[in-house]
Scaffold this active site. Structure first.
Site, short mmCIF file in Angstrom:
data_model
loop_
_atom_site.label_atom_id
_atom_site.label_comp_id
_atom_site.label_asym_id
_atom_site.label_seq_id
_atom_site.Cartn_x
_atom_site.Cartn_y
_atom_site.Cartn_z
N CYS A 42 0.85 -1.19 0.00
CA CYS A 42 0.00 0.00 0.00
C CYS A 42 0.89 1.25 0.00
O CYS A 42 1.99 1.25 0.53
CB CYS A 42 -0.90 0.01 1.23
SG CYS A 42 -2.06 1.40 1.26
N ASP A 44 0.46 3.75 1.69
CA ASP A 44 0.45 4.32 3.04
C ASP A 44 1.86 4.61 3.55
O ASP A 44 2.74 3.75 3.51
CB ASP A 44 -0.26 3.33 3.99
CG ASP A 44 -0.62 3.96 5.33
OD1 ASP A 44 0.30 4.44 6.03
OD2 ASP A 44 -1.82 3.98 5.67
N ARG A 46 3.07 4.75 6.33
CA ARG A 46 3.52 4.02 7.51
C ARG A 46 4.02 2.61 7.21
O ARG A 46 4.39 1.87 8.12
CB ARG A 46 2.36 3.94 8.53
CG ARG A 46 1.88 5.31 9.00
CD ARG A 46 0.53 5.23 9.67
NE ARG A 46 -0.53 4.85 8.72
CZ ARG A 46 -1.82 4.73 9.05
NH1 ARG A 46 -2.21 4.94 10.31
NH2 ARG A 46 -2.71 4.40 8.14
N HIS A 98 -2.21 -4.01 5.02
CA HIS A 98 -2.01 -3.61 6.42
C HIS A 98 -3.35 -3.31 7.06
O HIS A 98 -4.25 -2.76 6.42
CB HIS A 98 -1.08 -2.39 6.51
CG HIS A 98 -1.65 -1.13 5.92
ND1 HIS A 98 -2.18 -0.13 6.70
CD2 HIS A 98 -1.77 -0.73 4.64
CE1 HIS A 98 -2.61 0.85 5.91
NE2 HIS A 98 -2.38 0.51 4.66
N CYS A 101 -6.12 -0.12 6.85
CA CYS A 101 -5.87 0.47 5.53
C CYS A 101 -7.02 1.40 5.13
O CYS A 101 -8.18 0.95 5.01
CB CYS A 101 -5.71 -0.64 4.49
SG CYS A 101 -5.35 -0.03 2.84
CO CO Z 1 -3.41 1.20 3.04
#
Ligand code: CO
Length: 211
Positions: A42, A44, A46, A98, A101
């Site tokens: 992803c 993302d 993090r 994750h 998400c």
């Molecule tokens: Co995500």
């Protein structure tokens, strides 16, 4: 402090630290890459592939998009996978979702996110496929977590549907495809144990004829 300077000064510090540990680090990397892994994760912020697996630059070829999708008509994703499989000869492909998400949770909701709705349809399709199982989970948080896992499982399957990956499987045991989920709350990766390097268990319509 200026946000751009923050990054550029961070880069200078990283170069200094890296050279202190290994004076030849950049010479080695400039010569070429031989990563053993392809990471489909992803976007993302993090979930950075190298950091959370304690790997140095050069070890993981990476493709990231919203909610780690493997769209079988996505030229960007397919090109990355093709290069990784056919040229870099990566041994393992990891689909990494994750918990928490945002893309998956958005897809689970009935809220419109404008243009993004088109991207999220793929995840809504996953929800639809497993609707009975998911609707039976009362706790919304747990339902979201389960959809995160099922989304990874389906993207692993989508990779297995790619003809040039099946072609590789005719030659040997690689690439092996794995599904993992990362926990933002404890930093741990969990293997969903859906690894595959064969099309044999897939529905016949997805299997290509061998030469
Ligand atoms: Co995500």
């Amino acid at each position: 402090m200026d946000l751009m300077n923050n990054l550029l000064e961070g880069n200078i510090k990283w170069v200094e630290d890296t050279l202190e540990r290994d004076p030849d680090f950049f010479k080695g990397l400039a010569a070429g890459q031989q990563p053993e892994y392809l990471w489909i994760g992803c976007s993302d912020s993090r979930v950075p592939a190298s950091e959370i697996t304690n790997q140095l630059p050069g070890s993981i070829f990476v493709h990231r998009n919203i909610a780690n999708q493997v769209g079988n008509t996505d030229m960007n994703m397919l090109s990355v996978v093709y290069y990784a499989v056919k040229y870099l000869k990566v041994k393992h492909i990891l689909v990494v979702g994750h918990y928490g998400c945002g893309g998956v949770l958005a897809a689970m909701s009935n809220i419109s996110f404008g243009f993004l709705d088109n991207w999220l349809v793929n995840i809504k399709n996953v929800y639809s496929k497993y609707q009975d199982e998911l609707d039976a989970i009362d706790d919304e948080h747990k339902r979201g977590n389960r959809l995160v896992e099922l989304n990874v499982v389906e993207q692993v399957r989508n990779l297995a549907k790619i003809s040039f990956i099946q072609e590789e499987w005719e030659q040997g045991e690689f690439p092996q495809i794995h599904g993992l989920v990362y926990s933002l709350s404890n930093g741990k990766l969990v293997d969903l144990e859906v690894s595959t390097n064969s099309s044999q268990k897939m529905r016949p319509v997805f299997q290509f004829n061998k030469d």
